[in-house]
Design a protein around this motif. Structure first.
Motif, PDB file in Angstrom:
ATOM      1  N   ARG A 311     -36.624  15.754  25.850  1.00 34.28           N
ATOM      2  CA  ARG A 311     -37.542  16.353  24.887  1.00 34.28           C
ATOM      3  C   ARG A 311     -38.221  17.599  25.450  1.00 34.28           C
ATOM      4  NH1 ARG A 311     -38.796  10.764  24.126  1.00 34.28           N
ATOM      5  NH2 ARG A 311     -38.211  10.023  22.059  1.00 34.28           N
ATOM      6  N   SER A 312     -38.260  17.697  26.758  1.00 29.88           N
ATOM      7  CA  SER A 312     -38.957  18.797  27.401  1.00 29.88           C
ATOM      8  C   SER A 312     -38.011  19.972  27.644  1.00 29.88           C
ATOM      9  CB  SER A 312     -39.563  18.331  28.729  1.00 29.88           C
ATOM     10  OG  SER A 312     -40.068  19.430  29.446  1.00 29.88           O
ATOM     11  N   PRO A 313     -38.402  21.204  27.255  1.00 29.29           N
ATOM     12  CA  PRO A 313     -37.554  22.366  27.541  1.00 29.29           C
ATOM     13  C   PRO A 313     -37.451  22.655  29.031  1.00 29.29           C
ATOM     14  CG  PRO A 313     -39.684  23.068  26.683  1.00 29.29           C
ATOM     15  CD  PRO A 313     -39.632  21.580  26.538  1.00 29.29           C
ATOM     16  N   ASN A 314     -38.431  22.156  29.825  1.00 23.45           N
ATOM     17  CA  ASN A 314     -38.372  22.357  31.275  1.00 23.45           C
ATOM     18  C   ASN A 314     -37.449  21.351  31.951  1.00 23.45           C
ATOM     19  OD1 ASN A 314     -40.223  24.494  31.178  1.00 23.45           O
ATOM     20  ND2 ASN A 314     -41.962  23.085  31.233  1.00 23.45           N
ATOM     21  N   LEU A 315     -37.085  20.281  31.237  1.00 23.80           N
ATOM     22  CA  LEU A 315     -36.179  19.267  31.772  1.00 23.80           C
ATOM     23  C   LEU A 315     -35.061  19.042  30.753  1.00 23.80           C
ATOM     24  CD1 LEU A 315     -38.912  16.674  32.866  1.00 23.80           C
ATOM     25  CD2 LEU A 315     -37.905  18.462  34.277  1.00 23.80           C
ATOM     26  N   PRO A 316     -34.174  20.024  30.573  1.00 18.86           N
ATOM     27  CA  PRO A 316     -33.200  19.936  29.473  1.00 18.86           C
ATOM     28  C   PRO A 316     -32.165  18.837  29.621  1.00 18.86           C
ATOM     29  CG  PRO A 316     -32.723  21.812  30.874  1.00 18.86           C
ATOM     30  CD  PRO A 316     -34.027  21.265  31.346  1.00 18.86           C
ATOM     31  N   ALA A 317     -31.835  18.446  30.861  1.00 17.17           N
ATOM     32  CA  ALA A 317     -30.774  17.456  31.056  1.00 17.17           C
ATOM     33  C   ALA A 317     -31.107  16.548  32.225  1.00 17.17           C
ATOM     34  CB  ALA A 317     -29.436  18.150  31.302  1.00 17.17           C
ATOM     35  N   ILE A 318     -30.983  15.229  31.990  1.00 18.40           N
ATOM     36  CA  ILE A 318     -31.241  14.252  33.041  1.00 18.40           C
ATOM     37  C   ILE A 318     -30.016  13.374  33.217  1.00 18.40           C
ATOM     38  CG2 ILE A 318     -33.737  14.200  32.776  1.00 18.40           C
ATOM     39  CD1 ILE A 318     -33.499  11.888  30.919  1.00 18.40           C
ATOM     40  N   VAL A 319     -29.854  12.840  34.415  1.00 18.31           N
ATOM     41  CA  VAL A 319     -28.694  12.025  34.760  1.00 18.31           C
ATOM     42  C   VAL A 319     -28.944  10.582  34.309  1.00 18.31           C
ATOM     43  CG1 VAL A 319     -27.260  11.166  36.638  1.00 18.31           C
ATOM     44  CG2 VAL A 319     -28.170  13.505  36.723  1.00 18.31           C
ATOM     45  N   TYR A 343     -28.336  29.366  38.872  1.00 19.23           N
ATOM     46  CA  TYR A 343     -29.067  29.816  37.686  1.00 19.23           C
ATOM     47  C   TYR A 343     -29.881  28.654  37.119  1.00 19.23           C
ATOM     48  CZ  TYR A 343     -26.116  33.956  37.892  1.00 19.23           C
ATOM     49  OH  TYR A 343     -25.480  35.102  38.321  1.00 19.23           O
ATOM     50  N   ALA A 344     -31.180  28.889  36.906  1.00 19.70           N
ATOM     51  CA  ALA A 344     -32.077  27.836  36.457  1.00 19.70           C
ATOM     52  C   ALA A 344     -31.749  27.407  35.032  1.00 19.70           C
ATOM     53  CB  ALA A 344     -33.521  28.308  36.540  1.00 19.70           C
ATOM     54  N   THR A 345     -31.890  26.108  34.780  1.00 14.22           N
ATOM     55  CA  THR A 345     -31.638  25.562  33.449  1.00 14.22           C
ATOM     56  C   THR A 345     -32.908  25.505  32.599  1.00 14.22           C
ATOM     57  OG1 THR A 345     -32.021  23.297  34.226  1.00 14.22           O
ATOM     58  CG2 THR A 345     -29.759  24.136  34.349  1.00 14.22           C
ATOM     59  N   VAL A 346     -34.055  25.884  33.158  1.00 17.13           N
ATOM     60  CA  VAL A 346     -35.315  25.825  32.416  1.00 17.13           C
ATOM     61  C   VAL A 346     -35.215  26.674  31.155  1.00 17.13           C
ATOM     62  CG1 VAL A 346     -37.771  26.381  32.468  1.00 17.13           C
ATOM     63  CG2 VAL A 346     -36.659  25.402  34.485  1.00 17.13           C
ATOM     64  N   GLY A 347     -35.507  26.073  30.006  1.00 19.14           N
ATOM     65  CA  GLY A 347     -35.497  26.779  28.736  1.00 19.14           C
ATOM     66  C   GLY A 347     -34.130  26.960  28.116  1.00 19.14           C
ATOM     67  N   MET A 348     -33.060  26.451  28.760  1.00 20.15           N
ATOM     68  CA  MET A 348     -31.715  26.647  28.226  1.00 20.15           C
ATOM     69  C   MET A 348     -31.434  25.764  27.014  1.00 20.15           C
ATOM     70  SD  MET A 348     -29.388  27.059  31.703  1.00 20.15           S
ATOM     71  CE  MET A 348     -27.850  27.080  30.762  1.00 20.15           C
ATOM     72  N   GLY A 349     -32.010  24.569  27.001  1.00 22.69           N
ATOM     73  CA  GLY A 349     -31.655  23.621  25.955  1.00 22.69           C
ATOM     74  C   GLY A 349     -30.440  22.810  26.373  1.00 22.69           C
ATOM     75  N   PHE A 350     -30.366  21.568  25.879  1.00 21.82           N
ATOM     76  CA  PHE A 350     -29.307  20.658  26.329  1.00 21.82           C
ATOM     77  C   PHE A 350     -27.919  21.186  25.973  1.00 21.82           C
ATOM     78  CE2 PHE A 350     -26.611  16.857  25.668  1.00 21.82           C
ATOM     79  CZ  PHE A 350     -26.613  16.380  26.969  1.00 21.82           C
ATOM     80  N   HIS A 351     -27.715  21.644  24.762  1.00 17.78           N
ATOM     81  CA  HIS A 351     -26.373  22.098  24.353  1.00 17.78           C
ATOM     82  C   HIS A 351     -25.941  23.320  25.152  1.00 17.78           C
ATOM     83  CE1 HIS A 351     -25.882  19.308  21.017  1.00 17.78           C
ATOM     84  NE2 HIS A 351     -27.140  19.571  20.647  1.00 17.78           N
ATOM     85  N   HIS A 352     -26.891  24.209  25.471  1.00 20.52           N
ATOM     86  CA  HIS A 352     -26.567  25.364  26.289  1.00 20.52           C
ATOM     87  C   HIS A 352     -26.150  24.926  27.693  1.00 20.52           C
ATOM     88  CE1 HIS A 352     -27.883  29.634  27.764  1.00 20.52           C
ATOM     89  NE2 HIS A 352     -26.587  29.403  27.938  1.00 20.52           N
ATOM     90  N   VAL A 353     -26.834  23.926  28.240  1.00 18.82           N
ATOM     91  CA  VAL A 353     -26.476  23.398  29.550  1.00 18.82           C
ATOM     92  C   VAL A 353     -25.059  22.839  29.536  1.00 18.82           C
ATOM     93  CG1 VAL A 353     -26.964  21.563  31.224  1.00 18.82           C
ATOM     94  CG2 VAL A 353     -28.841  22.921  30.278  1.00 18.82           C
ATOM     95  N   VAL A 354     -24.734  22.067  28.495  1.00 16.77           N
ATOM     96  CA  VAL A 354     -23.407  21.454  28.401  1.00 16.77           C
ATOM     97  C   VAL A 354     -22.325  22.524  28.299  1.00 16.77           C
ATOM     98  CG1 VAL A 354     -21.922  20.027  26.951  1.00 16.77           C
ATOM     99  CG2 VAL A 354     -24.271  19.303  27.424  1.00 16.77           C
TER     100      VAL A 354
END
Length: 399
Positions: A311-319, A343-354
């Motif tokens: 839910r947090s934009p600062n923690l877009p993906a957790i294991v 490259y930091a994932t902060v603010g990327m969003g989960f789908h962007h990370v994937v």
């Protein structure tokens, strides 16, 4: 016989003194006494002035820096009534004048500005731990600055001055163990050096990959934090950077030589008490404030774990799950994915990370943050893992 007449009393008991002194002679006689009296009076006033001055100034004089020193960092630490530690950091470029203040890592509103050689001394106010604080940027003559911090009406000792020269310097056992290569955003390989660190106070250990530019950033931060302090001369120079046109940076012999040089340099700076106590070194090593950073080198294919949206934009993906091939790699359930190839994932969003993970060329390097229990450096336990996992939205993908 007639009785002898008694001598009349001498109105001048001291025969050496003239009963009728000459005014000029008297003034010359008293002049030294008057001069001594004036000297004593001046000395007394000076003593009172010095006493008042010492009462209003910090016991440890602030280290002076030159206007040509460039980037300077100053850190002050304090505890609140509950014993919670706080950290005040001033960032100041003596050449451009740009400065700002952070309290516990957050920038103080209104602290960004300039304090150059053309300005007079400046006072910057901020709140911390329910008290009023102030950082003083003081002109020191024509060509220098010095810095002070006062909270609740009391001056704080600068962090470098809190370190005793006899303090044990072996706070960390560090080494650059090996190096790997990963593809950059442009597709060309870049070198990552595996830094292994163990904190001797509690045995907490980690292994994290760093690029040469990370070592360069650590060096610059160490130098900026020690400018004007005697410990600055103890910091060895960072192994030099070579132009790619002159030396092939992908050459195995060059990478091995740089690996050894970086390991020796890191061990040297970690033995300096003032550096070992600095937050910048703790962050570089991946062991800071109840948090551990770990990294994973993915040679090809899957990253070996399942990620869940947060839910947090600062923690877009957790294991959420770990595959058997990652056993012993250091990654755990509940860890937060923070970097993909640096490259930091902060603010990327989960789908962007994937999508980034799927599109990234292999090999690649991933960085994770995990909570550890204070005092023993071990895993934070199921309660903290559940707290992390409770942030999930239920959307998960195996990659």
């Amino acid at each position: 016989s007639p009785r002898s007449a008694e001598p009349e009393p001498n109105p001048n008991p001291n025969p050496n003194l003239d009963p009728n002194p000459n005014p000029l002679t008297l003034s010359r006689t008293l002049a030294p006494s008057l001069a001594l009296t004036r000297t004593l009076t001046f000395t007394l006033r000076l003593t009172r002035t010095l006493t008042l001055t010492l009462a209003l100034t910090p016991k440890t004089p602030a280290a002076m820096v030159s206007i040509l020193d460039g980037e300077v960092h100053r850190t002050w630490r304090l505890d609140d009534a509950d014993g919670t530690p706080h950290r005040v950091v001033l960032y100041h470029d003596t050449i451009t004048g740009v400065r700002c203040i952070t309290v516990d890592g957050d920038e103080v509103t209104g602290s960004m500005g300039t304090s150059s050689v053309l300005n007079a001394s400046m006072t910057i106010q901020f709140p911390v731990a329910g008290r009023d604080g102030v950082v003083l940027i003081l002109r020191n003559g024509i060509f220098g600055f010095r810095y002070q911090c006062k909270v609740g009406g009391k001056f704080l000792k600068e962090a470098n001055d809190e370190i005793s020269a006899t303090q044990p310097s072996s706070a960390f056992d560090v080494q650059v163990a090996t190096h790997v290569q990963a593809a950059s955003s442009g597709g060309e390989p870049v070198a990552w050096y595996l830094v292994k660190a163990r904190r001797e106070a509690d045995g907490a250990a980690t292994s994290v990959h760093r690029r040469y530019r990370d070592f360069a950033g650590l060096y610059e931060s160490i130098v900026a934090g020690l400018k004007g302090h005697h410990a600055a001369r103890l910091v060895p120079a960072l192994p030099g950077k070579h132009l790619k046109l002159v030396i092939d940076h992908a050459d195995p012999a060059f990478l091995k030589q740089r690996e050894r040089a970086l390991s020796q340099w890191l061990q040297s700076v970690a033995r300096i008490p003032h550096v070992a106590a600095a937050q910048t070194l703790h962050t570089f090593l991946g062991l800071f404030e109840g948090t551990r950073e770990v990294s994973l080198h993915v040679a090809s294919g899957s990253i070996g774990c399942t990620l869940q949206a947060s839910r947090s934009p600062n923690l877009p993906a957790i294991v959420t799950t770990i595959r058997p091939e990652l056993d012993g790699a250091g990654v755990r359930v509940g860890d937060v994915l923070t970097k993909i190839n640096g490259y930091a994932t902060v603010g990327m969003g989960f789908h962007h990370v994937v999508e980034t993970l799927r599109a990234a060329p292999r090999p690649l390097v991933l960085h994770f943050l995990q909570m550890v229990s204070a005092g023993n450096g071990e895993d934070g336990g199921s309660a903290e893992q559940k707290a992390r996992l409770s942030l999930g939205l239920g959307l998960s993908l195996s990659l």
